[in-house]
Design a protein around this motif. Structure first.
Motif, PDB file in Angstrom:
ATOM      1  N   ALA A 156       2.945  -2.013  -1.318  1.00  0.00           N
ATOM      2  CA  ALA A 156       1.484  -2.061  -1.275  1.00  0.00           C
ATOM      3  C   ALA A 156       1.075  -3.407  -0.706  1.00  0.00           C
ATOM      4  O   ALA A 156       1.914  -4.252  -0.405  1.00  0.00           O
ATOM      5  N   TYR A 157      -0.229  -3.619  -0.562  1.00  0.00           N
ATOM      6  CA  TYR A 157      -0.670  -4.909  -0.056  1.00  0.00           C
ATOM      7  C   TYR A 157      -0.781  -5.920  -1.202  1.00  0.00           C
ATOM      8  O   TYR A 157      -0.703  -5.580  -2.380  1.00  0.00           O
ATOM      9  N   LEU A 194       1.040  -0.032   3.863  1.00  0.00           N
ATOM     10  CA  LEU A 194       0.495  -1.365   3.621  1.00  0.00           C
ATOM     11  C   LEU A 194       1.556  -2.449   3.578  1.00  0.00           C
ATOM     12  O   LEU A 194       1.230  -3.636   3.508  1.00  0.00           O
ATOM     13  N   TYR A 240      -0.237  -0.399   8.415  1.00  0.00           N
ATOM     14  CA  TYR A 240      -1.646  -0.005   8.541  1.00  0.00           C
ATOM     15  C   TYR A 240      -2.401  -0.987   9.448  1.00  0.00           C
ATOM     16  O   TYR A 240      -3.308  -0.603  10.180  1.00  0.00           O
ATOM     17  N   ASP A 245       5.572   4.282   0.513  1.00  0.00           N
ATOM     18  CA  ASP A 245       4.308   3.603   0.764  1.00  0.00           C
ATOM     19  C   ASP A 245       3.517   4.378   1.818  1.00  0.00           C
ATOM     20  O   ASP A 245       3.411   3.965   2.969  1.00  0.00           O
ATOM     21  N   PRO A 246       2.959   5.542   1.465  1.00  0.00           N
ATOM     22  CA  PRO A 246       2.250   6.371   2.453  1.00  0.00           C
ATOM     23  C   PRO A 246       1.033   5.689   3.052  1.00  0.00           C
ATOM     24  O   PRO A 246       0.576   6.087   4.134  1.00  0.00           O
ATOM     25  N   SER A 247       0.492   4.681   2.394  1.00  0.00           N
ATOM     26  CA  SER A 247      -0.645   3.958   2.954  1.00  0.00           C
ATOM     27  C   SER A 247      -0.214   2.964   4.031  1.00  0.00           C
ATOM     28  O   SER A 247      -1.076   2.366   4.688  1.00  0.00           O
TER      29      SER A 247
END
Length: 422
Positions: free
Chosen positions: A39-40, A97, A104, A93-95
């Motif tokens: 994630a971020y 980030l 992304y 991590d589908p986003s």
């Protein structure tokens, strides 16, 4: 410089070299992590790196920071740098980030290795009338020496999420007491970076080097990377109409802090056999270092402090170290001796002159049996018991490389040394 053979003790056993750190930055290319980021704002997952956030802040599930009294101090976690590593993937991590290379906010590979950091260097939060900044703090292996100049280097590349590029990206060094009591996000205008670029960096394809030197005061143990100028004193250039308006988000990699008088260190010369264990060349930390490695005169690798090798013949490894334009060289020789000589231990033997034409003098092998063998392992001379200063005749031998074996019948120690016959 190439070390002279007669002053370097060569052991047939594989011993890891221990030397001083050249690059004083811990985890300089963000390869080592506590856990893989997915994630971020997970900068703290990278060993020895963190954001400048007051420890009294609490981050909730909506990425809002609260202070100890419960009031909102920070409205988003956008002030905390991103840690990106190739260990991440779109499934975990589908986003996207923290994924590498397609994230992304970016489409980049790290400059070296698998890790890099994402840092917001410029943005104006119109809603709250404040400048948004991220600051990335790292640890040094040791406190810098007072009065000593250091070369500081790191690389940045602008990203496809940026709408602009900015100047004044820099590095600030202190003892770790940089102010972390204020809200995360606003510009640290009270801290003056020792290293800073005045160039506006808009390149989204190539890594741009930021480099400079400064003289330490003797208190510096931490370095903080970011933009320490507010919007009124930062120059920007809009270049990407599809990016975030008035925002400059950069990736960072390959950070180094090196004393300007540091010289290349390829490590000690080594001895092994073609079927023996691999040996280390250079520094065993094998972290980022601004250098090039040449093997027998051919460029073989770069940007790494050391690595394992197992050559099948005697090989010369040359390190070329670049410290703010001052390039020095050092050579480590890995001697490959004939197989079948057995395992040996660290017994000190001095040979001179080496190379030699007519005779070789051996010191430090008193009472040992001496055997001189050629490149294919055949014995060409032997002595049952050596004196304190023993002469080995070389006349009549063909020019080339030979191996002198000194064996102690009492302790079982055995040492191999290479001899060059001219």
């Amino acid at each position: 410089m190439i070390r002279r053979l007669f002053v370097v003790v060569l052991f047939c056993a594989s011993i890891l070299p221990v030397g001083a750190q050249i690059n004083l930055v811990k985890n300089p290319s963000f390869e080592h992590f506590i856990q893989c980021p997915h994630a971020y704002s997970e900068v703290s997952f990278a060993n020895y790196w963190s954001a400048l956030v007051d420890t009294t802040y609490v981050l909730d599930s909506e990425w809002i920071y609260y202070d100890s009294a419960g009031s909102i101090n920070i409205y988003t976690a956008n002030c905390v740098p991103y840690y990106c590593n190739a260990c991440d993937n779109p499934i975990a991590d589908p986003s996207l980030l923290a994924t590498v290379p397609l994230g992304y906010f970016w489409y980049h590979y790290p400059r070296t290795g698998k890790g890099m950091m994402g840092v917001l260097m410029y943005s104006v939060n119109v809603s709250y009338n404040v400048d948004d900044r991220m600051y990335l703090q790292g640890r040094l292996h040791q406190t810098l020496q007072a009065g000593k100049p250091y070369c500081v280097t790191f690389y940045v590349v602008n990203t496809n999420s940026s709408g602009a590029g900015c100047n004044h990206i820099g590095a600030y060094f202190d003892d770790g007491t940089i102010d972390t009591t204020h809200e995360c996000g606003p510009t640290r205008t009270n801290d003056t970076p020792q290293i800073r670029t005045d160039s506006i960096i808009t390149d989204t394809l190539n890594w741009t080097r930021i480099q400079g030197t400064f003289v330490a005061t003797g208190t510096e143990r931490f370095m903080t990377i970011g933009n320490f100028s507010d919007s009124a004193h930062t120059s920007i250039l809009e270049f990407n109409s599809t990016g975030e308006p008035m925002a400059a988000f950069y990736l960072i990699d390959d950070v180094s802090v090196i004393a300007t008088d540091a010289v290349a260190d390829a490590g000690p010369d080594r001895v092994t056999s073609a079927i023996g264990d691999s040996v280390w060349v250079g520094d065993t930390t094998a972290d980022y270092l601004p250098c090039y490695w040449y093997i027998n005169g051919v460029l073989a690798d770069s940007n790494i402090s050391g690595f394992k090798v197992l050559p099948d013949s005697t090989t010369f490894y040359v390190m070329a170290l670049d410290v703010c334009g001052n390039v020095t060289y050092d050579t480590a020789v890995v001697w490959v001796y004939p197989t079948g000589l057995g395992t040996v231990s660290a017994m000190y033997v001095l040979l001179y002159p080496n190379p030699a034409s007519t005779q070789l003098t051996v010191e430090g092998a008193r009472g040992c049996a001496l055997t001189l063998v050629d490149a294919v392992g055949q014995t060409v001379w032997s002595l049952r018991e050596a004196g304190m200063k023993q002469v080995v005749p070389l006349e009549g031998l063909a020019p080339g490389v030979y191996t002198l074996v000194a064996a102690n019948a009492v302790t079982g120690e055995r040492t191999c040394r290479m001899v060059e016959k001219r």
